[in-house]
Structure formats: C-alpha cells, structure tokens
Scaffold this motif. Structure first.
Motif, PDB file in Angstrom:
ATOM      1  N   GLN A  15      36.134  39.975   9.171  1.00  0.00           N
ATOM      2  CA  GLN A  15      34.971  40.617   8.566  1.00  0.00           C
ATOM      3  C   GLN A  15      33.819  39.650   8.345  1.00  0.00           C
ATOM      4  N   GLY A  16      33.994  38.385   8.729  1.00  0.00           N
ATOM      5  CA  GLY A  16      32.926  37.396   8.595  1.00  0.00           C
ATOM      6  C   GLY A  16      32.619  37.018   7.159  1.00  0.00           C
ATOM      7  N   LYS A  17      33.646  37.081   6.300  1.00  0.00           N
ATOM      8  CA  LYS A  17      33.436  36.782   4.882  1.00  0.00           C
ATOM      9  C   LYS A  17      33.963  35.396   4.532  1.00  0.00           C
ATOM     10  N   ASN A  18      33.445  34.844   3.448  1.00  0.00           N
ATOM     11  CA  ASN A  18      33.817  33.506   2.997  1.00  0.00           C
ATOM     12  C   ASN A  18      35.269  33.514   2.508  1.00  0.00           C
ATOM     13  N   ILE A  19      36.108  32.695   3.143  1.00  0.00           N
ATOM     14  CA  ILE A  19      37.538  32.700   2.822  1.00  0.00           C
ATOM     15  C   ILE A  19      37.782  32.310   1.372  1.00  0.00           C
ATOM     16  N   TRP A  20      37.037  31.316   0.895  1.00  0.00           N
ATOM     17  CA  TRP A  20      37.239  30.843  -0.479  1.00  0.00           C
ATOM     18  C   TRP A  20      36.913  31.951  -1.486  1.00  0.00           C
ATOM     19  N   GLU A  21      35.824  32.670  -1.243  1.00  0.00           N
ATOM     20  CA  GLU A  21      35.456  33.760  -2.148  1.00  0.00           C
ATOM     21  C   GLU A  21      36.498  34.871  -2.118  1.00  0.00           C
ATOM     22  N   ILE A  22      37.065  35.126  -0.944  1.00  0.00           N
ATOM     23  CA  ILE A  22      38.076  36.183  -0.825  1.00  0.00           C
ATOM     24  C   ILE A  22      39.363  35.775  -1.527  1.00  0.00           C
ATOM     25  N   LEU A  23      39.724  34.494  -1.495  1.00  0.00           N
ATOM     26  CA  LEU A  23      40.915  34.045  -2.226  1.00  0.00           C
ATOM     27  C   LEU A  23      40.759  34.267  -3.722  1.00  0.00           C
ATOM     28  N   ILE A  24      39.522  34.133  -4.208  1.00  0.00           N
ATOM     29  CA  ILE A  24      39.251  34.357  -5.629  1.00  0.00           C
ATOM     30  C   ILE A  24      39.182  35.845  -5.940  1.00  0.00           C
ATOM     31  N   ASN A  25      38.531  36.615  -5.057  1.00  0.00           N
ATOM     32  CA  ASN A  25      38.387  38.060  -5.271  1.00  0.00           C
ATOM     33  C   ASN A  25      38.756  38.803  -3.982  1.00  0.00           C
ATOM     34  N   PRO A  26      40.050  38.992  -3.704  1.00  0.00           N
ATOM     35  CA  PRO A  26      40.488  39.571  -2.433  1.00  0.00           C
ATOM     36  C   PRO A  26      40.094  41.028  -2.233  1.00  0.00           C
ATOM     37  N   LYS A  27      39.743  41.742  -3.286  1.00  0.00           N
ATOM     38  CA  LYS A  27      39.395  43.161  -3.159  1.00  0.00           C
ATOM     39  C   LYS A  27      38.123  43.371  -2.336  1.00  0.00           C
ATOM     40  N   LEU A  28      37.348  42.300  -2.127  1.00  0.00           N
ATOM     41  CA  LEU A  28      36.096  42.416  -1.391  1.00  0.00           C
ATOM     42  C   LEU A  28      36.309  42.768   0.085  1.00  0.00           C
ATOM     43  N   ILE A  29      37.533  42.593   0.599  1.00  0.00           N
ATOM     44  CA  ILE A  29      37.786  42.869   2.013  1.00  0.00           C
ATOM     45  C   ILE A  29      38.128  44.332   2.261  1.00  0.00           C
ATOM     46  N   ILE A  30      38.352  45.106   1.209  1.00  0.00           N
ATOM     47  CA  ILE A  30      38.736  46.501   1.390  1.00  0.00           C
ATOM     48  C   ILE A  30      37.489  47.362   1.397  1.00  0.00           C
ATOM     49  N   HIS A  31      37.279  48.120   2.482  1.00  0.00           N
ATOM     50  CA  HIS A  31      36.140  49.008   2.599  1.00  0.00           C
ATOM     51  C   HIS A  31      36.436  50.310   1.855  1.00  0.00           C
ATOM     52  N   ASN A  32      35.490  50.757   1.065  1.00  0.00           N
ATOM     53  CA  ASN A  32      35.683  52.026   0.377  1.00  0.00           C
ATOM     54  C   ASN A  32      35.447  53.188   1.344  1.00  0.00           C
TER      55      ASN A  32
END
Length: 446
Positions: free
Chosen positions: A429-446
């Motif tokens: 998804q082209g997202k920052n891995i470090w930010e996703i490790l802190i807040n993994p819910k950001l990878i789920i599309h509503n």
C-alpha cells in the motif's frame, strides 16, 4: 616431540575441504542426471549449479541498452533548507604573498552541506507515583504508573520493542545479531528471551488486524497463492501465502495439504475470488469461483520436456503459452484472437503422441485435466496469466530462512507470519512500515 594437536587441526581442515568438494560433486551429478534448473523447473535460481552461465530463454528482449536510458532524470542530494550548524572556513594568510587576512573583510563563496546522523543515545524517563492525603477523609491516594511499572520497576519502552520487531521480521536479522546491534548502537543489553517476547507480544497485539487482512482477501476478486518449505525447529514445515493487490496473508503449517487451506479459508461456502496458483493439487482443490494456473510454471515445464526429449510438441505448447501471456496483458482482449488461441491450445493438448517419450505424454495428461484453468486470464482482464507477484512475496520467507536458519518453534513461526503479513501489506500500500507497526489499523480499508 611430535605435535599431535597440530596434526589433528590439519586433518580437520582437510576433512572440511573434502566435504565441500563432495557436496559440489554431488550437486553436479544431480544436475547431470536430472538437468533441472530454474529455467525448466520450480527450483530457485540460487540452486542452479551453473548459475550465471545460462541465459533465460523466456526473457523478451526490448532492444534497449543496459543502464540508464536517454532522457532519464538522475537523482542526487539536494540542499536542505533547515541547517543545524554553519561552519565558516577562512584563510589565515594570503596564498600568494603571505599577508595576514584575520582582519580583512570576507564574503560568501562556495556553499556545501554534509548530511549526517546524530550520535545515538538512549533516553531514560523516570515515573513517580505521587501520594496525596485527602484533607476531607484522610484517604491516601496514589498516582497510577503506566503499564506494569508498579511491580516491574525498570523496563524497556515501546519504541525499542518495535525496533526489535522491525529488525527481526523486516530485516531478517537473527536474535544474536539483533542483540549485538542494540548493544553497539544504543549501549543496551538485550537477552534472547526479551527479543522473542517482543515478537510474541507484537503478534498478539496485531491479531485483530491480521484476521481483518484475511477477510479483505476473501472479499477480493483475484487472489494469488503459493507455499514454500520452511524449517520450524527441527521439523520441515510450510509457509502458505495468499496475496491481492493490497493485502498479504501468511500462515505456517507443518503440512502441505488441503486441510491447511480449509483451516484458513473455511469450509462454509466456496470463495468468490479467482485463485492464481501453480498446478499443486491442494491449491487446485480450493473451492472458489475459478482458477488460473501460472503460465510461467508451464513454460518451465515445456522447456524441461523439450531439453530432455527434444519434443516439438512441447515447443508448440510453449509458443501458445507465450501468446496467452502477451494477450492477457491487454486491458481489452479481442474475442476473435482469444477464440483462435483457445482452439489451437485445445488441438495441441489433444494431439496424438503415440511415439513420444513417456514424460511428454505425462505432461499432456496432466494439462488436459486442468485445460480450462490455463485460459481464465483471457476471459477476465483483471486476472494475470502468471503468479509472479505471489512468488516474489513468499521469497521473503526463504531469505529469512537463509539468514536465520530456522524459526525455533511453531509459536515463533506464527508470530513471524502475523507480523510479516502486516509489514508486507504496508509495503504493497506504499505506507510507512514504522508507522504501521505503531498503528497497524491504518492498512485496513473501510
């Protein structure tokens, strides 16, 4: 006096050298017996005995020269607008006459910047539980410390724990090397147990997001799947993987069977997606809308049969597979062209092979069983003809195994699969891995 210790060391070195030669000769014998390479089978390129000497016949030449193409915009470091420190460089005396220049007026000349990182130093935050006696009822009130500091007085913070997870799962580092890096970079000593505990607890904390990834995959139109051998403890296990354009889901198992697919996908109803995979029976048994067999695998099968038997039938089949791959890349497919290819494929697959080698007949028999799954990509433009994306995604598992040798337990394999699913989904998804490790819910599309 005779030095037995020195002789033993010499003999030991000789044995090691001879073992290496024996291994090399065995590999060469195996190659000469079977002739299997990454070109004509599913073995990885790293296993090729003569790797680097054989060109890939499936590669389509573009006619372009190697390296950067004409008009390609080069990339280089740019001046930073925010500067932390400015250092002025002046001449003390004149280069020509030796005159003192200390009091002479100077103006700016050439400007240059050096971008560097600061010295890394860990920080320590002390938390105090303050006691307040209520002036009304004399009740002693104590401030609550965060986390478990009330009974575990000194502990490491979440940023360090996330770094351990990142180094292990994303960068494939084994436990000992993580401990070494943290000690050198930050001056902190981490035990093996602490590192493993970081991975286990991070996997537990993202469990719900991991489950949601699987739900999103099941709801997708096209899904690619693959599996690869993976050592878990002292046993051979398997890492299964399902992938879409936006999500990756890993699942470890000690078996390479259909029951693993049933545990992951469920048995309530057939899935609505089209599954792309190789010809492995368990994958083709998956209950779904339809299947697409990876034509890259079939090309290698044709090459293998041709090199072993010089079968012209295999060459015909290979040519048709290449046409299907090229046609499948188009957003809109000409129906007449599609029907013509499907007809020729059917004729070649039903061709009489009375005098052919047994391996040619075997391949023909196998392909006739899955004939309808070869051309699914021609009827649905969203379905690719190859499963290369899935194979690239699961390659990370083999890299992890090569560097770290194995995972110590099934629990460790499960933790790795969960966290790797989160990380690879973030990458897709082209997202920052470090930010996703802190807040993994950001990878789920509503």
């Amino acid at each position: 006096m005779y030095n037995y210790k020195e002789e033993a060391e010499t003999l030991r070195a000789t044995v090691i050298e001879l073992n290496a030669i024996i291994t090399e000769l065995r590999n060469e014998i195996q190659y000469l017996k079977q002739g299997k390479t990454s070109r004509n089978s599913s073995i990885p390129p790293s296993s090729d005995f003569y790797r680097g000497k054989v060109q890939n016949p499936n590669r389509i030449k573009t006619g372009k020269k190697p390296g950067g193409q004409k008009g390609h915009e080069g990339k280089f470091l740019k001046f930073q607008s925010t500067v932390d420190t400015i250092v002025q460089h002046r001449q003390d005396v004149c280069d020509q006459c030796g005159y003192e220049l200390a009091s002479a007026e100077a103006k700016e000349g050439i400007r240059g910047q050096i971008i560097d990182i600061p010295i890394v130093k860990h920080t320590v935050t002390e938390h105090l539980s303050m006691e307040i006696v209520c002036p009304c009822c004399a009740k002693k009130n104590k401030g609550k410390l965060p986390g478990t500091l009330d009974y575990c007085n000194v502990q490491y913070g979440n940023r360090l724990k996330d770094l351990v997870v990142y180094l292990s799962v994303r960068n494939y580092m084994p436990v000992k090397r993580i401990s070494e890096y943290i000690r050198i970079a930050y001056g902190l000593s981490l035990s093996d147990g602490f590192i493993i505990d970081c991975l286990t607890k991070k996997a537990e904390s993202v469990q719900e997001v991991y489950k949601e990834i699987l739900i999103q995959i099941k709801q997708s139109e096209v899904v690619g799947s693959d599996e690869t051998g993976f050592k878990i403890g002292d046993k051979k296990g398997w890492m299964w993987m399902w992938r879409t354009q936006d999500y990756v889901y890993f699942h470890p198992s000690l078996k390479r069977d259909y029951q693993t697919i049933e545990r992951v996908m469920g048995t309530e109803k057939p899935q609505d997606f089209i599954l792309i995979s190789d010809r492995y029976a368990a994958q083709l048994k998956t209950e779904c809308k339809s299947h697409q067999i990876c034509l890259a695998h079939l090309l290698r099968d044709c090459i293998n049969v041709y090199e072993r038997c010089k079968s012209k039938w295999a060459l015909k089949l290979k040519s048709i597979f290449k046409e299907i791959i090229e046609l499948g890349k188009h957003n809109t497919i000409c129906i007449k062209q599609r029907d013509e290819i499907v007809k020729r494929l059917d004729e070649v697959l039903h061709q009489a092979l009375t005098t052919s080698h047994s391996s040619v007949k075997k391949l023909q028999k196998q392909l006739l069983k899955v004939k309808d799954y070869i051309t699914t990509c021609l009827y649905n433009p969203n379905v690719p003809a190859e499963n290369n994306y899935s194979e690239r995604a699961i390659r990370n598992v083999k890299i992890k195994q090569k560097i770290s040798t194995n995972l110590r337990s099934m629990k460790g394999a499960e933790s790795y699969a969960i966290i790797r699913s989160i990380i690879d989904t973030a990458i897709l998804q082209g997202k920052n891995i470090w930010e996703i490790l802190i807040n993994p819910k950001l990878i789920i599309h509503n």
